[in-house]
Scaffold this motif. Structure first.
Motif, PDB file in Angstrom:
ATOM      1  N   GLN A  46       0.838  -1.196   0.000  1.00  0.00           N
ATOM      2  CA  GLN A  46       0.000   0.000   0.000  1.00  0.00           C
ATOM      3  C   GLN A  46       0.878   1.253   0.000  1.00  0.00           C
ATOM      4  O   GLN A  46       1.580   1.517   0.976  1.00  0.00           O
ATOM      5  CB  GLN A  46      -0.913   0.006   1.235  1.00  0.00           C
ATOM      6  N   MET A  47       0.828   2.017  -1.087  1.00  0.00           N
ATOM      7  CA  MET A  47       1.675   3.202  -1.181  1.00  0.00           C
ATOM      8  C   MET A  47       1.284   4.268  -0.167  1.00  0.00           C
ATOM      9  O   MET A  47       2.131   5.061   0.264  1.00  0.00           O
ATOM     10  CB  MET A  47       1.613   3.768  -2.596  1.00  0.00           C
ATOM     11  N   TRP A  48       0.020   4.285   0.242  1.00  0.00           N
ATOM     12  CA  TRP A  48      -0.391   5.303   1.207  1.00  0.00           C
ATOM     13  C   TRP A  48       0.299   5.080   2.553  1.00  0.00           C
ATOM     14  O   TRP A  48       0.525   6.034   3.308  1.00  0.00           O
ATOM     15  CB  TRP A  48      -1.909   5.316   1.364  1.00  0.00           C
ATOM     16  N   LEU A  49       0.670   3.829   2.856  1.00  0.00           N
ATOM     17  CA  LEU A  49       1.414   3.565   4.079  1.00  0.00           C
ATOM     18  C   LEU A  49       2.825   4.148   4.000  1.00  0.00           C
ATOM     19  O   LEU A  49       3.363   4.635   4.996  1.00  0.00           O
ATOM     20  CB  LEU A  49       1.486   2.061   4.341  1.00  0.00           C
ATOM     21  N   LEU A  50       3.421   4.111   2.818  1.00  0.00           N
ATOM     22  CA  LEU A  50       4.746   4.707   2.633  1.00  0.00           C
ATOM     23  C   LEU A  50       4.675   6.226   2.774  1.00  0.00           C
ATOM     24  O   LEU A  50       5.548   6.839   3.388  1.00  0.00           O
ATOM     25  CB  LEU A  50       5.305   4.329   1.263  1.00  0.00           C
ATOM     26  N   VAL A  51       3.621   6.818   2.205  1.00  0.00           N
ATOM     27  CA  VAL A  51       3.434   8.263   2.342  1.00  0.00           C
ATOM     28  C   VAL A  51       3.217   8.628   3.802  1.00  0.00           C
ATOM     29  O   VAL A  51       3.780   9.615   4.312  1.00  0.00           O
ATOM     30  CB  VAL A  51       2.244   8.731   1.482  1.00  0.00           C
ATOM     31  N   LEU A  52       2.397   7.840   4.494  1.00  0.00           N
ATOM     32  CA  LEU A  52       2.158   8.091   5.914  1.00  0.00           C
ATOM     33  C   LEU A  52       3.449   7.969   6.718  1.00  0.00           C
ATOM     34  O   LEU A  52       3.704   8.759   7.640  1.00  0.00           O
ATOM     35  CB  LEU A  52       1.113   7.102   6.437  1.00  0.00           C
ATOM     36  N   ALA A  54       6.487   8.552   5.609  1.00  0.00           N
ATOM     37  CA  ALA A  54       7.304   9.728   5.307  1.00  0.00           C
ATOM     38  C   ALA A  54       6.821  10.941   6.102  1.00  0.00           C
ATOM     39  O   ALA A  54       7.633  11.719   6.639  1.00  0.00           O
ATOM     40  CB  ALA A  54       7.261  10.025   3.815  1.00  0.00           C
ATOM     41  N   VAL A  55       5.506  11.123   6.185  1.00  0.00           N
ATOM     42  CA  VAL A  55       4.946  12.239   6.959  1.00  0.00           C
ATOM     43  C   VAL A  55       5.292  12.084   8.436  1.00  0.00           C
ATOM     44  O   VAL A  55       5.656  13.061   9.116  1.00  0.00           O
ATOM     45  CB  VAL A  55       3.418  12.315   6.765  1.00  0.00           C
ATOM     46  N   LEU A  56       5.204  10.862   8.943  1.00  0.00           N
ATOM     47  CA  LEU A  56       5.557  10.600  10.335  1.00  0.00           C
ATOM     48  C   LEU A  56       7.021  10.926  10.603  1.00  0.00           C
ATOM     49  O   LEU A  56       7.360  11.538  11.631  1.00  0.00           O
ATOM     50  CB  LEU A  56       5.271   9.133  10.665  1.00  0.00           C
ATOM     51  N   ALA A  57       7.900  10.542   9.684  1.00  0.00           N
ATOM     52  CA  ALA A  57       9.326  10.829   9.838  1.00  0.00           C
ATOM     53  C   ALA A  57       9.584  12.336   9.835  1.00  0.00           C
ATOM     54  O   ALA A  57      10.394  12.843  10.614  1.00  0.00           O
ATOM     55  CB  ALA A  57      10.122  10.156   8.733  1.00  0.00           C
ATOM     56  N   PHE A  84      15.248  16.459   5.307  1.00  0.00           N
ATOM     57  CA  PHE A  84      15.427  15.677   4.082  1.00  0.00           C
ATOM     58  C   PHE A  84      16.019  14.301   4.361  1.00  0.00           C
ATOM     59  O   PHE A  84      15.499  13.282   3.889  1.00  0.00           O
ATOM     60  CB  PHE A  84      16.323  16.434   3.094  1.00  0.00           C
ATOM     61  N   LEU A  85      17.113  14.257   5.111  1.00  0.00           N
ATOM     62  CA  LEU A  85      17.791  12.982   5.336  1.00  0.00           C
ATOM     63  C   LEU A  85      16.943  11.998   6.133  1.00  0.00           C
ATOM     64  O   LEU A  85      16.815  10.834   5.718  1.00  0.00           O
ATOM     65  CB  LEU A  85      19.149  13.208   6.017  1.00  0.00           C
ATOM     66  N   PRO A  86      16.364  12.382   7.290  1.00  0.00           N
ATOM     67  CA  PRO A  86      15.547  11.396   8.019  1.00  0.00           C
ATOM     68  C   PRO A  86      14.388  10.843   7.196  1.00  0.00           C
ATOM     69  O   PRO A  86      14.103   9.644   7.248  1.00  0.00           O
ATOM     70  CB  PRO A  86      15.037  12.197   9.230  1.00  0.00           C
ATOM     71  N   VAL A  87      13.732  11.707   6.426  1.00  0.00           N
ATOM     72  CA  VAL A  87      12.608  11.253   5.611  1.00  0.00           C
ATOM     73  C   VAL A  87      13.088  10.315   4.503  1.00  0.00           C
ATOM     74  O   VAL A  87      12.523   9.234   4.285  1.00  0.00           O
ATOM     75  CB  VAL A  87      11.850  12.455   5.016  1.00  0.00           C
ATOM     76  N   LEU A  88      14.140  10.723   3.795  1.00  0.00           N
ATOM     77  CA  LEU A  88      14.650   9.898   2.704  1.00  0.00           C
ATOM     78  C   LEU A  88      15.250   8.591   3.211  1.00  0.00           C
ATOM     79  O   LEU A  88      15.124   7.549   2.557  1.00  0.00           O
ATOM     80  CB  LEU A  88      15.694  10.677   1.903  1.00  0.00           C
ATOM     81  N   PHE A  89      15.909   8.636   4.358  1.00  0.00           N
ATOM     82  CA  PHE A  89      16.459   7.413   4.940  1.00  0.00           C
ATOM     83  C   PHE A  89      15.341   6.422   5.258  1.00  0.00           C
ATOM     84  O   PHE A  89      15.440   5.227   4.948  1.00  0.00           O
ATOM     85  CB  PHE A  89      17.240   7.744   6.211  1.00  0.00           C
ATOM     86  N   ALA A  92      13.891   5.115   1.904  1.00  0.00           N
ATOM     87  CA  ALA A  92      14.831   4.216   1.226  1.00  0.00           C
ATOM     88  C   ALA A  92      14.875   2.858   1.901  1.00  0.00           C
ATOM     89  O   ALA A  92      14.873   1.813   1.234  1.00  0.00           O
ATOM     90  CB  ALA A  92      16.218   4.843   1.199  1.00  0.00           C
ATOM     91  N   VAL A  93      14.915   2.849   3.224  1.00  0.00           N
ATOM     92  CA  VAL A  93      14.938   1.587   3.961  1.00  0.00           C
ATOM     93  C   VAL A  93      13.648   0.798   3.709  1.00  0.00           C
ATOM     94  O   VAL A  93      13.688  -0.417   3.482  1.00  0.00           O
ATOM     95  CB  VAL A  93      15.124   1.863   5.469  1.00  0.00           C
ATOM     96  N   ALA A  94      12.508   1.496   3.747  1.00  0.00           N
ATOM     97  CA  ALA A  94      11.224   0.825   3.547  1.00  0.00           C
ATOM     98  C   ALA A  94      11.139   0.177   2.165  1.00  0.00           C
ATOM     99  O   ALA A  94      10.774  -1.003   2.037  1.00  0.00           O
ATOM    100  CB  ALA A  94      10.082   1.820   3.738  1.00  0.00           C
ATOM    101  N   VAL A  95      11.497   0.924   1.134  1.00  0.00           N
ATOM    102  CA  VAL A  95      11.398   0.405  -0.233  1.00  0.00           C
ATOM    103  C   VAL A  95      12.413  -0.710  -0.467  1.00  0.00           C
ATOM    104  O   VAL A  95      12.105  -1.738  -1.097  1.00  0.00           O
ATOM    105  CB  VAL A  95      11.584   1.547  -1.253  1.00  0.00           C
TER     106      VAL A  95
END
Length: 273
Positions: A46-52, A54-57, A84-89, A92-95
């Protein structure tokens, strides 16, 4: 009583991490790991979980950064360069884990990521005050996290294979490089617009590297390593240039390490492919 007062004064000056700050980092790391675990376990993905996630991070890191006693964060965008780094990290780990981990292994993988995610947020907190002795260690950890995140992104982008065309691949590599370069370049205490301009140059150069690598007969992992070396070279030289520390010797060291790494990639492809 005097000991307690002195300890509180040191915390207010940012000389010691407060219990509140450590607690926020702990809760943030646990929340992100649980969100990551949900993303890995729910099928289909579910891509919405990835978006969620990222928002949480972003929101969690923002709250941790703004709690720093030496920080001057009043506007909503004052902490943008720290996010930028915490969100992208986290993304990246999730994907990357979603591509490489399956079954029950997702549970220890997702929960185990609480430690590195918390360390990145904790390092961002200590990177606020350049005068503290913790700053050097925090910057080292953040730089390591930046290069690890870059590799995970590049490996994911090239691991998708034919799903991504050349234009999309070049754009994704360029955007990821741009955003990751921000955390390294902001160390020179530049204002946000100037930092973003130099980071944009990094993204443009790495996008061109992706365009060139497309025509090389490299496997996905070799291409990811090649991009990481190019990112290391460009960001390292630009970082030293902005800090007025760039000399011919420094540039030669960066170029030598990157060239050696690229030569190893070519040799490994030639004899192991």
């Amino acid at each position: 009583m005097n000991t307690v007062t002195r300890t509180e004064e040191r915390v207010e000056r940012g000389q010691e991490p407060s219990v509140g700050e450590l607690g926020r980092v702990f809760l943030f790391a646990i929340a992100c790991s649980l969100g990551l675990l949900a993303y890995l376990l729910v099928e289909p993905t579910q891509m919405w979980l990835l978006v969620l996630l990222a928002v949480l991070a972003a929101l969690g890191t923002d709250g941790i950064i703004r709690s720093h006693p030496r920080g001057q964060f009043r506007r909503p965008d004052d902490t943008a360069l720290y996010l930028f780094l915490p969100v992208l990290f986290t993304i990246a780990v999730a994907v990357f884990l979603e591509m490489t981990v399956s079954g029950y292994w997702a549970i220890p993988a997702g929960l185990g990521m609480a430690v590195p995610i918390g360390l990145v947020a904790h390092a961002e907190y200590h990177s606020v005050d350049r005068d503290r002795p913790e700053y050097a260690t925090a910057r080292l950890l953040l730089n390591m996290a930046t290069y690890l995140t870059a590799f995970l992104f590049f490996a994911t982008i090239y691991g998708r294979g034919p799903e991504l065309g050349l234009p999309a691949r070049a754009v994704l590599v360029g955007v990821a490089s741009l955003l990751l370069a921000v955390d390294v370049l902001r160390e020179e205490a530049m204002d946000a617009p100037r930092t973003l301009i130099y980071a944009l140059a990094v993204g443009a150069l790495l996008g061109q590297v992706a365009w060139a690598v497309h025509f090389l007969p490299l496997e996905a992992m070799a291409a990811a390593v090649l991009h990481l070396l190019a990112f290391y070279l460009v960001v390292g030289i630009m970082h030293h240039y902005l800090g007025e520390r760039l000399t011919l010797r420094t540039a030669s060291e960066f170029w030598g390490i990157a060239s050696l790494g690229m030569a190893l990639v070519v040799v490994a492809h030639r004899f192991l492919a």
